[in-house]
Design a protein around this motif. Structure first.
Motif, PDB file in Angstrom:
ATOM      1  N   ASP A   2       0.830  -1.203   0.000  1.00 53.14           N
ATOM      2  CA  ASP A   2       0.000   0.000   0.000  1.00 53.14           C
ATOM      3  C   ASP A   2       0.870   1.262   0.000  1.00 53.14           C
ATOM      4  OD1 ASP A   2       0.823   0.541   2.637  1.00 53.14           O
ATOM      5  OD2 ASP A   2      -0.972  -0.321   3.512  1.00 53.14           O
ATOM      6  N   ALA A   4       1.335   3.712   2.206  1.00 49.26           N
ATOM      7  CA  ALA A   4       2.150   3.984   3.397  1.00 49.26           C
ATOM      8  C   ALA A   4       3.409   3.122   3.401  1.00 49.26           C
ATOM      9  CB  ALA A   4       1.327   3.733   4.663  1.00 49.26           C
ATOM     10  N   TYR A  35       0.057   9.100   9.030  1.00 48.59           N
ATOM     11  CA  TYR A  35      -0.193   8.616   7.671  1.00 48.59           C
ATOM     12  C   TYR A  35       0.499   7.272   7.455  1.00 48.59           C
ATOM     13  CZ  TYR A  35      -1.470  13.485   6.498  1.00 48.59           C
ATOM     14  OH  TYR A  35      -2.044  14.722   6.444  1.00 48.59           O
ATOM     15  N   LYS A  38      -1.044   4.389   9.057  1.00 44.32           N
ATOM     16  CA  LYS A  38      -2.383   4.189   8.512  1.00 44.32           C
ATOM     17  C   LYS A  38      -3.500   4.590   9.469  1.00 44.32           C
ATOM     18  CE  LYS A  38      -0.452   0.282   6.131  1.00 44.32           C
ATOM     19  NZ  LYS A  38      -0.519  -1.157   5.969  1.00 44.32           N
ATOM     20  N   ARG A  41      -5.701   8.768   6.380  1.00 48.27           N
ATOM     21  CA  ARG A  41      -5.394   8.662   4.955  1.00 48.27           C
ATOM     22  C   ARG A  41      -4.561   9.858   4.526  1.00 48.27           C
ATOM     23  NH1 ARG A  41      -9.934   6.026   1.349  1.00 48.27           N
ATOM     24  NH2 ARG A  41      -8.141   6.189   0.003  1.00 48.27           N
ATOM     25  N   THR A  66      -6.916   3.149  -5.808  1.00 43.16           N
ATOM     26  CA  THR A  66      -5.697   3.192  -5.008  1.00 43.16           C
ATOM     27  C   THR A  66      -4.680   4.052  -5.731  1.00 43.16           C
ATOM     28  OG1 THR A  66      -4.715   1.256  -6.078  1.00 43.16           O
ATOM     29  CG2 THR A  66      -6.040   0.864  -4.088  1.00 43.16           C
TER      30      THR A  66
END
Length: 71
Positions: A2, A4, A35, A38, A41, A66
């Motif tokens: 993801d 992060a 951030y 998580k 956002r 995404t």
């Protein structure tokens, strides 16, 4: 991976600290840390600023809703 996780990897690859990146972005370290953990956002404008500071591009995949940072 993801966003992060990708940001953390790029920071590490560039031998930068989260505190240094936060200073460059003119945001609090705790905000950046939230951030990356998580808790919050990453706003699009902040994501763009992170990409500029890390000298990477953003790749948006609308079908997945995404975004990823690409080095």
């Amino acid at each position: 991976m993801d966003v992060a996780e990708r940001i953390r990897d790029i920071i590490d690859d560039q031998d930068m600290t989260q505190k240094e990146l936060a200073m460059r972005l003119d945001i609090r370290y705790t905000t950046l840390n939230n951030y990356l953990k998580k808790y919050n956002r990453v706003p699009l404008e902040v994501l763009r600023s992170i990409a500029v500071e890390l000298n990477v591009t953003t790749d948006y995949r609308s079908e997945e809703h995404t975004s990823e940072l690409q080095s």
